[in-house]
Design a protein around this motif. Sequence first.
Motif, PDB file in Angstrom:
ATOM      1  N   GLU A   1      -3.878 -21.867  46.605  1.00 14.69           N
ATOM      2  CA  GLU A   1      -4.654 -19.997  45.867  1.00 14.69           C
ATOM      3  C   GLU A   1      -5.741 -19.657  46.835  1.00 14.69           C
ATOM      4  O   GLU A   1      -5.734 -18.506  46.195  1.00 14.69           O
ATOM      5  CB  GLU A   1      -6.113 -21.701  44.504  1.00 14.69           C
ATOM      6  N   SER A   2      -6.159 -20.414  47.894  1.00 17.52           N
ATOM      7  CA  SER A   2      -7.021 -20.111  49.198  1.00 17.52           C
ATOM      8  C   SER A   2      -5.715 -19.570  50.080  1.00 17.52           C
ATOM      9  O   SER A   2      -6.561 -18.165  50.089  1.00 17.52           O
ATOM     10  CB  SER A   2      -7.744 -20.571  49.697  1.00 17.52           C
ATOM     11  N   ASP A   3      -4.928 -19.860  49.802  1.00 17.49           N
ATOM     12  CA  ASP A   3      -3.815 -19.836  51.018  1.00 17.49           C
ATOM     13  C   ASP A   3      -3.406 -17.956  50.226  1.00 17.49           C
ATOM     14  O   ASP A   3      -3.201 -16.517  50.334  1.00 17.49           O
ATOM     15  CB  ASP A   3      -2.572 -20.661  51.125  1.00 17.49           C
ATOM     16  N   GLU A   4      -3.013 -18.357  48.914  1.00 19.12           N
ATOM     17  CA  GLU A   4      -2.658 -16.666  48.341  1.00 19.12           C
ATOM     18  C   GLU A   4      -3.510 -15.786  48.116  1.00 19.12           C
ATOM     19  O   GLU A   4      -2.990 -14.639  48.323  1.00 19.12           O
ATOM     20  CB  GLU A   4      -2.321 -17.470  46.657  1.00 19.12           C
ATOM     21  N   ILE A   5      -4.673 -16.221  47.709  1.00 13.98           N
ATOM     22  CA  ILE A   5      -5.654 -15.069  47.687  1.00 13.98           C
ATOM     23  C   ILE A   5      -6.240 -14.383  49.295  1.00 13.98           C
ATOM     24  O   ILE A   5      -5.974 -13.037  48.884  1.00 13.98           O
ATOM     25  CB  ILE A   5      -7.653 -15.885  47.164  1.00 13.98           C
ATOM     26  N   ILE A   6      -6.011 -15.320  50.724  1.00 15.20           N
ATOM     27  CA  ILE A   6      -5.645 -14.462  51.753  1.00 15.20           C
ATOM     28  C   ILE A   6      -4.621 -13.709  51.763  1.00 15.20           C
ATOM     29  O   ILE A   6      -5.049 -12.828  52.340  1.00 15.20           O
ATOM     30  CB  ILE A   6      -5.894 -15.758  52.766  1.00 15.20           C
TER      31      ILE A   6
ATOM     32  N   LYS B   1      -2.789 -12.463  49.531  1.00 11.47           N
ATOM     33  CA  LYS B   1      -2.961 -11.040  48.761  1.00 11.47           C
ATOM     34  C   LYS B   1      -4.315 -10.350  49.293  1.00 11.47           C
ATOM     35  O   LYS B   1      -3.762  -8.758  49.540  1.00 11.47           O
ATOM     36  CB  LYS B   1      -3.421 -10.876  46.965  1.00 11.47           C
ATOM     37  N   ALA B   2      -4.900 -10.293  50.062  1.00  7.83           N
ATOM     38  CA  ALA B   2      -6.116  -9.756  50.904  1.00  7.83           C
ATOM     39  C   ALA B   2      -5.707  -9.055  51.273  1.00  7.83           C
ATOM     40  O   ALA B   2      -5.933  -7.901  52.190  1.00  7.83           O
ATOM     41  CB  ALA B   2      -7.530 -10.260  50.804  1.00  7.83           C
ATOM     42  N   ASN B   3      -4.502  -9.765  52.284  1.00  8.97           N
ATOM     43  CA  ASN B   3      -3.644  -9.334  54.042  1.00  8.97           C
ATOM     44  C   ASN B   3      -2.994  -8.106  53.417  1.00  8.97           C
ATOM     45  O   ASN B   3      -3.063  -6.977  53.567  1.00  8.97           O
ATOM     46  CB  ASN B   3      -3.829 -10.528  54.446  1.00  8.97           C
ATOM     47  N   VAL B   4      -2.075  -8.623  52.161  1.00  6.08           N
ATOM     48  CA  VAL B   4      -1.292  -7.264  52.443  1.00  6.08           C
ATOM     49  C   VAL B   4      -1.809  -6.404  51.225  1.00  6.08           C
ATOM     50  O   VAL B   4      -1.781  -4.925  51.754  1.00  6.08           O
ATOM     51  CB  VAL B   4      -0.687  -7.542  50.478  1.00  6.08           C
TER      52      VAL B   4
END
Length: 201
Positions: free
Chosen positions: A45-50, A52-55
């Motif tokens: 979940e943390s990787d997905e949030i990061i 998405k935030a990077n995109v």
Amino acid sequence: MSESLEKLQNRILSDARLKAEETIKEAQAKAQQNLEKGRQRAQKESDEIIAKANVEAESVRRSILSSKIRVNRLRILDEKNQIVQDIIHNVEDQLSSIAKSEQFENTAQRFVAEAVKAVDSDQPIVRIGFKDATKKNLDGISRVLPKGGKLVIDEKPIDDFGGVVATDPEGRVVFNNTFKSRLERLDNQLLALIASTVFGE
């Protein structure tokens, strides 16, 4: 009898301890598994949030960059347009005082000849008006008029910069050959020529 009862109690206690230890070990293993699963899920979940935030951050960065590029392009276009307008105003200033130049008589004759040809009449009426023009420097104009043509000399320049307007006797056909109308007819070509000459475009 009490001795065998004691042994039985000890064995029951020993079995209970073993069972308890196994249950504790199983519970600890299960807790460890759950903990690992929870850690992996949290990491995912943390990787997905990061990600998405990077995109989103990249999208914002590109949008800002695109906006800055657009603003710069508009500013450059505005500056180029100002340079072109300055050149056109300079040309207009020179055109408005053409009557003082040596080429004036030839230019006026050419304007009259073009206007007479465009009207295509045996008896054209030609109005001519340039700033600072005198009867002396307009004497040669009558040479390019047909025999039945009439020349009207305006004291003021026609259309601000001067020029020639020809009509047929009835006034049905009109040809405006002033500097202003010529510039308007050549507008796009003139702007492209100035831009290619000044900016190499």
